[in-house]
Write a protein that holds these residues in place. Structure first.
Motif, PDB file in Angstrom:
ATOM      1  N   GLN A 222     -30.232 -27.875  58.547  1.00 44.86           N
ATOM      2  CA  GLN A 222     -29.919 -26.165  58.918  1.00 44.86           C
ATOM      3  C   GLN A 222     -30.696 -26.027  57.899  1.00 44.86           C
ATOM      4  N   PRO A 223     -32.245 -25.471  57.920  1.00 43.59           N
ATOM      5  CA  PRO A 223     -32.813 -24.995  57.058  1.00 43.59           C
ATOM      6  C   PRO A 223     -31.884 -23.471  56.666  1.00 43.59           C
ATOM      7  N   LEU A 224     -32.824 -23.099  55.530  1.00 42.41           N
ATOM      8  CA  LEU A 224     -32.385 -21.525  55.382  1.00 42.41           C
ATOM      9  C   LEU A 224     -33.658 -20.852  54.442  1.00 42.41           C
ATOM     10  N   ALA A 225     -33.728 -19.635  55.162  1.00 36.60           N
ATOM     11  CA  ALA A 225     -35.146 -19.160  54.756  1.00 36.60           C
ATOM     12  C   ALA A 225     -34.286 -17.404  53.816  1.00 36.60           C
ATOM     13  N   ILE A 226     -35.538 -17.375  52.721  1.00 37.22           N
ATOM     14  CA  ILE A 226     -34.354 -16.053  51.899  1.00 37.22           C
ATOM     15  C   ILE A 226     -35.812 -15.499  51.801  1.00 37.22           C
ATOM     16  N   ALA A 227     -35.664 -14.131  52.249  1.00 35.27           N
ATOM     17  CA  ALA A 227     -36.811 -12.908  51.576  1.00 35.27           C
ATOM     18  C   ALA A 227     -36.042 -12.167  50.618  1.00 35.27           C
ATOM     19  N   ILE A 228     -36.551 -11.765  49.994  1.00 34.88           N
ATOM     20  CA  ILE A 228     -35.938 -10.704  48.904  1.00 34.88           C
ATOM     21  C   ILE A 228     -37.021  -9.952  47.887  1.00 34.88           C
ATOM     22  N   THR A 229     -37.008  -8.911  47.745  1.00 33.66           N
ATOM     23  CA  THR A 229     -37.939  -7.762  47.582  1.00 33.66           C
ATOM     24  C   THR A 229     -36.904  -6.379  46.594  1.00 33.66           C
ATOM     25  N   THR A 230     -38.081  -6.220  46.501  1.00 33.57           N
ATOM     26  CA  THR A 230     -37.832  -4.197  45.935  1.00 33.57           C
ATOM     27  C   THR A 230     -38.052  -3.567  47.269  1.00 33.57           C
ATOM     28  N   ALA A 231     -38.195  -2.459  47.841  1.00 37.26           N
ATOM     29  CA  ALA A 231     -38.728  -1.124  48.334  1.00 37.26           C
ATOM     30  C   ALA A 231     -40.389  -1.321  47.610  1.00 37.26           C
ATOM     31  N   GLY A 232     -41.041  -0.808  48.994  1.00 42.35           N
ATOM     32  CA  GLY A 232     -42.393  -0.574  48.768  1.00 42.35           C
ATOM     33  C   GLY A 232     -42.873   0.691  49.147  1.00 42.35           C
ATOM     34  N   PHE A 233     -44.241   0.551  49.566  1.00 45.62           N
ATOM     35  CA  PHE A 233     -44.629   1.571  49.878  1.00 45.62           C
ATOM     36  C   PHE A 233     -45.428   1.583  51.272  1.00 45.62           C
TER      37      PHE A 233
ATOM     38  N   SER B 253     -42.774   5.985  41.726  1.00 43.60           N
ATOM     39  CA  SER B 253     -42.843   4.470  41.199  1.00 43.60           C
ATOM     40  C   SER B 253     -40.955   4.539  41.082  1.00 43.60           C
ATOM     41  N   VAL B 254     -40.704   5.714  40.293  1.00 43.26           N
ATOM     42  CA  VAL B 254     -39.627   5.481  40.177  1.00 43.26           C
ATOM     43  C   VAL B 254     -38.196   5.531  41.383  1.00 43.26           C
ATOM     44  N   ARG B 255     -38.650   6.314  41.870  1.00 40.09           N
ATOM     45  CA  ARG B 255     -37.702   6.437  43.160  1.00 40.09           C
ATOM     46  C   ARG B 255     -37.762   4.897  44.074  1.00 40.09           C
ATOM     47  N   THR B 256     -38.765   4.086  43.911  1.00 37.45           N
ATOM     48  CA  THR B 256     -38.727   2.869  44.481  1.00 37.45           C
ATOM     49  C   THR B 256     -38.426   1.982  43.669  1.00 37.45           C
ATOM     50  N   LYS B 257     -38.472   2.068  42.288  1.00 41.36           N
ATOM     51  CA  LYS B 257     -38.739   0.254  42.394  1.00 41.36           C
ATOM     52  C   LYS B 257     -37.463   0.566  41.902  1.00 41.36           C
ATOM     53  N   LEU B 258     -36.355   1.501  41.069  1.00 41.62           N
ATOM     54  CA  LEU B 258     -35.092   1.953  40.326  1.00 41.62           C
ATOM     55  C   LEU B 258     -34.143   2.429  41.327  1.00 41.62           C
TER      56      LEU B 258
END
Length: 231
Positions: free
Chosen positions: A130-141, A220-225
């Motif tokens: 029963q493996p599990l894979a997680i992707a966690i990220t902020t938005a990018g460009f 930058s502000v709109r993407t990261k925050l």
């Protein structure tokens, strides 16, 4: 066995991503019913992956001060009871053959130049029950990236255009019709579920105000925050 095998989490900066991942990694190291569990932190640099690992290391130091249950090393945490280990790996896909991951995390997937690391780690789980894979990220460009392709597929699942019960998706972002700069108080919580816990409302307001006065900061502000994918 678990139904969920893949998790995609997209969230604004400073919302406790590393804390969450560190706790999940330790849980899967000790309580997932896996003998010889192999828990992997992967990112686009050793330094980046090391942030989550360091937090797991600190948690271990808190809950097992005398080292009775965990054995802690520079880049590995071992749980001898089940012969399991948690480790950081290089972002170089060519060096990842031979892994047998039971659980892995790819941090800040939007920065990945391609999907090679994710694909190698995912394929290494073939022998696990029963493996599990997680992707966690902020938005990018980069909307041509592997991450944005995964995100687009996840959005189609959320919209009911595709069926995939094996994937859990959590995307925290402002809505398309929102104007973050004129109604920041109303929309910032959409991208920041940890608002006023780990990220402060005043800080976001300050950053948005600076971006209004200096347009070079807007993307930058709109993407990261506010977690918007922008060119």
């Amino acid at each position: 066995t678990r139904v969920t095998r893949t998790v995609y989490i997209e969230i604004g900066r400073k919302n406790g991503k590393s804390s969450l991942m560190a706790a999940l990694a330790l849980y899967h190291l000790v309580a997932d019913g896996e003998q010889n569990a192999q828990v992997i932190f992967a990112a686009n640099s050793a330094k980046q992956a090391g942030l989550c690992f360091e937090m797991s290391y600190n948690y271990c130091s808190t809950i097992d001060r005398k080292g009775k249950f965990f054995k802690r090393y520079r880049d590995t945490i071992k749980f001898p009871t089940t012969k399991s280990k948690l480790e950081v790996v290089s972002a170089d896909a060519n060096r990842l053959d031979g892994l047998n991951a039971s659980f892995f995390i790819c941090d800040e997937l939007h920065e990945a130049p391609n999907g090679k690391v994710w694909n190698v780690l995912e394929s290494s789980q073939g022998m696990r029950q029963q493996p599990l894979a997680i992707a966690i990220t902020t938005a990018g460009f980069n909307r041509s990236s592997f991450c944005y392709s995964m995100r687009s597929n996840c959005v189609e699942v959320l919209m009911g255009k595709k069926q995939d019960d094996s994937t859990i998706i959590a995307i925290y972002t402002v809505d398309k019709d929102d104007d973050p700069f004129s109604e920041v108080k109303n929309v910032m919580k959409k991208a920041n579920p940890n608002l006023n816990i780990s990220v402060k409302e005043e800080f976001i307001e300050q950053q948005v105000n600076q971006a209004q006065n200096n347009p070079t900061q807007e993307v930058s502000v709109r993407t990261k925050l506010l977690n918007q994918w922008l060119d």
